[in-house]
Design a protein around this motif. Structure first.
Motif, PDB file in Angstrom:
ATOM      1  N   LEU A  69      50.672  24.208  -2.722  1.00  0.00           N
ATOM      2  CA  LEU A  69      51.692  23.824  -1.744  1.00  0.00           C
ATOM      3  C   LEU A  69      52.719  22.836  -2.263  1.00  0.00           C
ATOM      4  N   GLY A  70      52.421  22.131  -3.345  1.00  0.00           N
ATOM      5  CA  GLY A  70      53.315  21.070  -3.777  1.00  0.00           C
ATOM      6  C   GLY A  70      53.192  19.856  -2.873  1.00  0.00           C
ATOM      7  N   PRO A  71      54.135  18.917  -2.966  1.00  0.00           N
ATOM      8  CA  PRO A  71      54.038  17.669  -2.198  1.00  0.00           C
ATOM      9  C   PRO A  71      54.561  17.815  -0.771  1.00  0.00           C
ATOM     10  N   ARG A  72      53.886  18.615   0.038  1.00  0.00           N
ATOM     11  CA  ARG A  72      54.263  18.757   1.441  1.00  0.00           C
ATOM     12  C   ARG A  72      52.995  18.826   2.280  1.00  0.00           C
ATOM     13  N   PRO A  73      53.074  18.485   3.567  1.00  0.00           N
ATOM     14  CA  PRO A  73      51.876  18.475   4.396  1.00  0.00           C
ATOM     15  C   PRO A  73      51.355  19.877   4.656  1.00  0.00           C
ATOM     16  N   LEU A  80      55.018  12.088 -11.933  1.00  0.00           N
ATOM     17  CA  LEU A  80      54.733  10.733 -12.420  1.00  0.00           C
ATOM     18  C   LEU A  80      55.667  10.366 -13.563  1.00  0.00           C
ATOM     19  N   ALA A  81      55.877  11.312 -14.484  1.00  0.00           N
ATOM     20  CA  ALA A  81      56.753  11.037 -15.628  1.00  0.00           C
ATOM     21  C   ALA A  81      58.190  10.818 -15.190  1.00  0.00           C
ATOM     22  N   ALA A  82      58.611  11.529 -14.137  1.00  0.00           N
ATOM     23  CA  ALA A  82      59.993  11.429 -13.675  1.00  0.00           C
ATOM     24  C   ALA A  82      60.199  10.325 -12.647  1.00  0.00           C
ATOM     25  N   GLY A  83      59.109   9.653 -12.230  1.00  0.00           N
ATOM     26  CA  GLY A  83      59.234   8.604 -11.223  1.00  0.00           C
ATOM     27  C   GLY A  83      59.437   9.119  -9.823  1.00  0.00           C
ATOM     28  N   SER A  84      59.044  10.383  -9.542  1.00  0.00           N
ATOM     29  CA  SER A  84      59.244  10.969  -8.210  1.00  0.00           C
ATOM     30  C   SER A  84      57.921  11.293  -7.520  1.00  0.00           C
ATOM     31  N   PHE A  85      56.859  10.617  -7.919  1.00  0.00           N
ATOM     32  CA  PHE A  85      55.531  10.868  -7.368  1.00  0.00           C
ATOM     33  C   PHE A  85      55.438  10.336  -5.940  1.00  0.00           C
ATOM     34  N   THR A  86      55.036  11.173  -4.980  1.00  0.00           N
ATOM     35  CA  THR A  86      55.007  10.769  -3.571  1.00  0.00           C
ATOM     36  C   THR A  86      53.667  10.999  -2.896  1.00  0.00           C
ATOM     37  N   LEU A  87      52.673  11.535  -3.592  1.00  0.00           N
ATOM     38  CA  LEU A  87      51.405  11.865  -2.949  1.00  0.00           C
ATOM     39  C   LEU A  87      50.592  10.609  -2.651  1.00  0.00           C
ATOM     40  N   GLU A 124      51.425  28.915  -4.404  1.00  0.00           N
ATOM     41  CA  GLU A 124      52.464  28.965  -5.432  1.00  0.00           C
ATOM     42  C   GLU A 124      51.887  28.953  -6.840  1.00  0.00           C
ATOM     43  N   GLY A 125      50.742  28.305  -7.024  1.00  0.00           N
ATOM     44  CA  GLY A 125      50.147  28.206  -8.349  1.00  0.00           C
ATOM     45  C   GLY A 125      48.693  27.784  -8.252  1.00  0.00           C
ATOM     46  N   ASP A 126      48.058  27.601  -9.410  1.00  0.00           N
ATOM     47  CA  ASP A 126      46.633  27.275  -9.462  1.00  0.00           C
ATOM     48  C   ASP A 126      46.435  25.790  -9.749  1.00  0.00           C
ATOM     49  N   PRO A 127      45.174  25.308  -9.901  1.00  0.00           N
ATOM     50  CA  PRO A 127      44.957  23.877 -10.144  1.00  0.00           C
ATOM     51  C   PRO A 127      45.638  23.326 -11.398  1.00  0.00           C
TER      52      PRO A 127
END
Length: 337
Positions: free
Chosen positions: A119-123, A305-312, A291-294
């Motif tokens: 799902l990516g970073p969404r609820p 994390l590398a891009a500074g956009s980590f929101t989880l 969308e993808g696997d683990p």
């Protein structure tokens, strides 16, 4: 570097072995490698020394191939991290800094990487089903999990659960008891040999969950051909899956539920009853394709994390991030302990 941004490593450690990706936060080219030797689990849980022994040579070769230099970020997603990861959490961040020069480390349960891959970073909520089964959900302020307790205490609806239920039905037919299936009995004897010898071939095995799960596709095939006992086994598995999804799904408008894992390759014989059960347990929820696997999820976390956009959201056992000073970041918002 071949891409822009800090270098990263993404690792997926599970029962089938180790998969590793190296790349950059700028979404440049990725280098990949895999090993079919699983990381050992012992009295201390997942063995950090054995993980490092397997990972370090692969990581160095991949970083050279990807042109990342010393990786800034490493994300390790591991089966059993939530319940068997104490030694990893205690030792792996320092070991990765020492051996590979990593500055920020994220240790994640494989359910979390499965979620992010799907799902990516969404609820939403994700049901991950293979040999076992776990459901995980988030409203982006915290994580909820359901099941994932192993084949003896749970994993209800997973591959081992379906395989065991199918074999029980086969042995009922062998005995002449009600609830048996002659079709499942014939399939079990084709796969394992005479039914009377099944306990002796199964109980001494150390890989019992995988052996049980190996019969799940046979149950699916019998269900697809209309065997009523096999159909009811898959209906019961679907009920368990829907219950777990409902337990973790956040209270948001039009929630999404994704399915991931090899068990869903069973197709309509499982997915049709699951859609019916989800409609009853989660009215208004929308099932979507993962969308993808683990491993894809571990890559996503590493890139963010590398891009500074980590929101989880962070979690002590499910998703633990340590910063360059070795402090533990318990929330994505940056609270440290």
């Amino acid at each position: 570097m071949t891409g822009s941004g800090p270098g990263f490593l993404a690792v997926d450690s599970g029962g089938s072995g180790l998969r590793v990706v190296a790349g950059t936060g700028g979404r440049g080219p990725l280098a990949r490698a895999a090993s079919d030797e699983p990381v050992r689990t012992g009295a201390r849980g997942i063995d950090p020394a054995h993980l490092m022994e397997r990972l370090v040579p692969m990581a160095r070769a991949l970083c050279a191939e990807a042109g990342t230099g010393r990786p800034e970020v490493a994300v390790v997603g591991a089966a059993g991290m939530a319940s068997l990861g104490d030694a990893l959490r205690a030792e792996l961040p320092d070991a990765l800094r020492r051996e590979l020069g990593v500055r920020r480390v994220a240790l994640a349960a494989d359910a979390v990487t499965a979620y992010v891959g799907a799902l990516g970073p969404r609820p939403g909520a994700v049901v991950a089903a293979g040999t076992g089964l776990i459901a995980i959900g988030t409203d982006l302020t915290g994580w909820r999990r359901a099941d994932g307790w192993g084949h003896l205490l749970g994993d209800c609806g997973g591959g081992a659960w379906i395989g065991r239920a199918g074999l029980e039905a086969a042995l009922r037919a062998h005995d002449g008891r009600r609830g048996g299936s002659a079709r499942l009995l014939a399939s079990a004897e084709e796969l394992f040999g005479p039914a009377a010898g099944l306990p002796g071939r199964l109980y001494p095995r150390t890989d019992r969950p995988a052996v049980l799960a190996s019969f799940a596709p046979r149950v699916g095939a019998c269900a697809a051909d209309g065997d009523p006992v096999a159909v009811e086994v898959l209906r019961a598995a679907a009920r368990h899956m829907a219950d777990s999804a409902a337990a973790v799904c956040p209270a948001v408008e039009e929630p999404v539920v994704a399915l991931t894992g090899g068990l869903f390759r069973m197709g309509a014989a499982l997915l049709d009853p699951l859609d019916e059960e989800l409609a009853g347990r989660l009215p208004g929820a929308r099932r979507i394709t993962a969308e993808g696997d683990p491993l894809h999820g571990a890559v996503r976390i590493a890139q963010d994390l590398a891009a500074g956009s980590f929101t989880l959201p962070g979690d002590e056992r499910m998703l633990c991030v340590t910063d360059p000073a070795g402090e533990r970041v318990t929330r994505a918002t940056g609270v440290r302990t």
